[in-house]
Design a protein around this motif. Structure first.
Motif, PDB file in Angstrom:
ATOM      1  N   LEU B 122       1.018  -1.461  -0.025  1.00  0.00           N
ATOM      2  CA  LEU B 122      -0.026  -0.148   0.075  1.00  0.00           C
ATOM      3  C   LEU B 122       0.970   1.239  -0.009  1.00  0.00           C
ATOM      4  O   LEU B 122       0.773   2.258  -0.823  1.00  0.00           O
ATOM      5  N   LEU B 123       1.844   1.182   0.940  1.00  0.00           N
ATOM      6  CA  LEU B 123       2.844   2.328   0.985  1.00  0.00           C
ATOM      7  C   LEU B 123       3.585   2.498  -0.525  1.00  0.00           C
ATOM      8  O   LEU B 123       3.720   3.760  -0.841  1.00  0.00           O
ATOM      9  N   LYS B 125       2.473   1.424  -3.451  1.00  0.00           N
ATOM     10  CA  LYS B 125       1.489   2.306  -4.478  1.00  0.00           C
ATOM     11  C   LYS B 125       1.384   3.733  -4.080  1.00  0.00           C
ATOM     12  O   LYS B 125       1.447   4.395  -5.063  1.00  0.00           O
ATOM     13  N   GLU B 126       1.268   4.221  -2.925  1.00  0.00           N
ATOM     14  CA  GLU B 126       1.052   5.586  -2.499  1.00  0.00           C
ATOM     15  C   GLU B 126       2.491   6.291  -2.947  1.00  0.00           C
ATOM     16  O   GLU B 126       2.273   7.335  -3.513  1.00  0.00           O
ATOM     17  N   ASN B 129       3.007   8.049  -6.083  1.00  0.00           N
ATOM     18  CA  ASN B 129       2.177   9.478  -6.600  1.00  0.00           C
ATOM     19  C   ASN B 129       3.287  10.469  -6.568  1.00  0.00           C
ATOM     20  O   ASN B 129       2.885  11.623  -6.915  1.00  0.00           O
ATOM     21  N   ARG B 172       3.013  14.372   3.103  1.00  0.00           N
ATOM     22  CA  ARG B 172       2.002  14.011   1.814  1.00  0.00           C
ATOM     23  C   ARG B 172       1.203  12.602   2.452  1.00  0.00           C
ATOM     24  O   ARG B 172       0.266  12.386   2.207  1.00  0.00           O
ATOM     25  N   LEU B 173       2.260  11.527   2.615  1.00  0.00           N
ATOM     26  CA  LEU B 173       1.847  10.378   3.104  1.00  0.00           C
ATOM     27  C   LEU B 173       0.980  10.363   4.240  1.00  0.00           C
ATOM     28  O   LEU B 173       0.017   9.657   4.195  1.00  0.00           O
ATOM     29  N   ASN B 176      -2.470  11.406   2.973  1.00  0.00           N
ATOM     30  CA  ASN B 176      -3.060  10.593   1.996  1.00  0.00           C
ATOM     31  C   ASN B 176      -3.592   9.367   2.801  1.00  0.00           C
ATOM     32  O   ASN B 176      -4.455   8.518   2.680  1.00  0.00           O
ATOM     33  N   LEU B 177      -2.440   8.989   3.674  1.00  0.00           N
ATOM     34  CA  LEU B 177      -2.860   7.521   4.368  1.00  0.00           C
ATOM     35  C   LEU B 177      -3.539   7.403   5.603  1.00  0.00           C
ATOM     36  O   LEU B 177      -4.397   6.713   6.042  1.00  0.00           O
TER      37      LEU B 177
END
Lengths: 130, 183
Positions: B122-123, B125-126, B129, B172-173, B176-177
């Protein structure tokens, strides 16, 4: 809320004191952030099987040998072309010039040889030439 | 055998020593590029190019850093130079990446292991961006444990730039997370 921003900045700075630990007991979002920053996700690594790695390393050595041979061949070719140009130029100059000039040129060329020879050896040692 | 001894032997044209050094660091380089590109073919290609470059430049290795750091530096440069070439290659789906990960276990419990791997993917994939120049320092800091100075040397950029890039990625992570309601 500004309290959380402060805690998250401290977590970001890799601080791990008791105040942070107490705070994350009551704050779910900060706990997620703390867990993310201190997780063992970095233990996860993509790996290839050992047999494949051995084959790939062997292939890398082969590629290196091939490129080295190609480089050597190119250097030899460049050297031959360069020498030919020099030789042809000198011959042309010598044909059109009177005997005095030919002797002068010959002496210059022979004088250049002792200089060029160590240069060739130097470049060969440096692996620039064949 | 000690890394320093192997490096000395490798510099004296000992193929076996160099081969041992490269083998023991192969997965570090492969994993690093796979995390950056999320594409197995790109990761294999660049790792291979890195190995060839390391073989041809081993005599230039001064031993001021760890051998793995030197390889990571070469791999980073190779990756930066090849970004345009691989622009059209599509990143792998998380399922395919999971297949590569499945060979190893990171926890005693199967469920924990799965959760850990899924969080990791997941990380990743994030991280897709972000621009490569932002991903690189983040991965080097948080996956490979390099400090800011080392990262600045590896990526050949000022230490302040490294700091701000990592800080921006985490900021930003975080948004977003876990949501941006704390900003």
């Amino acid at each position: 809320m500004s309290n959380c921003v402060d805690y998250q900045n401290r977590i970001l700075n890799e601080e791990k004191d008791n105040a942070i630990k107490e705070h994350i007991k009551d704050c779910a979002d900060c706990k997620i952030f703390y867990d993310m920053m201190n997780s063992n996700l970095n233990e996860i690594e993509f790996t290839l099987p050992d047999e494949l790695i051995s084959k790939e390393i062997e292939l890398a050595f082969e590629t290196y040998e091939k490129s080295k041979r190609l480089k050597d061949l190119f250097s030899l070719f460049a050297f031959i072309v360069f020498s030919s140009i020099v030789l042809v130029s000198l011959t042309t100059v010598m044909i059109n010039l009177p005997i005095k000039a030919i002797i002068k040129t010959s002496l210059t060329v022979s004088g250049l040889l002792p200089i060029s020879l160590p240069l060739i050896i130097f470049f060969r040692k440096k692996k620039v030439l064949f | 055998m000690d890394e320093a001894v192997l490096i000395k032997l490798a510099k004296d044209d000992n193929k076996k020593a160099l081969s041992m050094l490269l083998s023991s660091n192969y997965n570090i380089v492969y994993g690093y590029i796979l995390k950056l590109s999320r594409n197995d073919d790109i990761a294999k290609d660049i790792t291979q190019d890195t190995m060839v470059k390391a073989i041809s430049n081993i005599k230039k290795f001064r031993g001021e850093s760890k051998f793995s750091t030197w390889l990571i530096t070469i791999a980073s440069n190779q990756f930066k130079n090849s970004i345009k070439k691989y622009k059209r290659m599509v990143p792998l789906e998380s399922n395919d990446l999971m297949n590569i990960l499945e060979k190893n276990n990171y926890s005693n419990s199967i469920e924990d292991d799965l959760v850990l791997k899924e969080s990791f993917l997941l990380l990743l994939k994030e991280l897709d961006n972000f621009k490569q120049e932002q991903k690189m320092p983040f991965l080097l800091k948080h996956y490979y444990g390099y400090d800011y100075k080392e990262i600045a040397e590896i990526l050949d950029c000022p230490i302040g730039t490294v700091r701000s890039r990592i800080h921006n990625v985490i900021k930003r992570l975080k948004t977003n997370l876990i949501g941006g309601n704390h900003e």
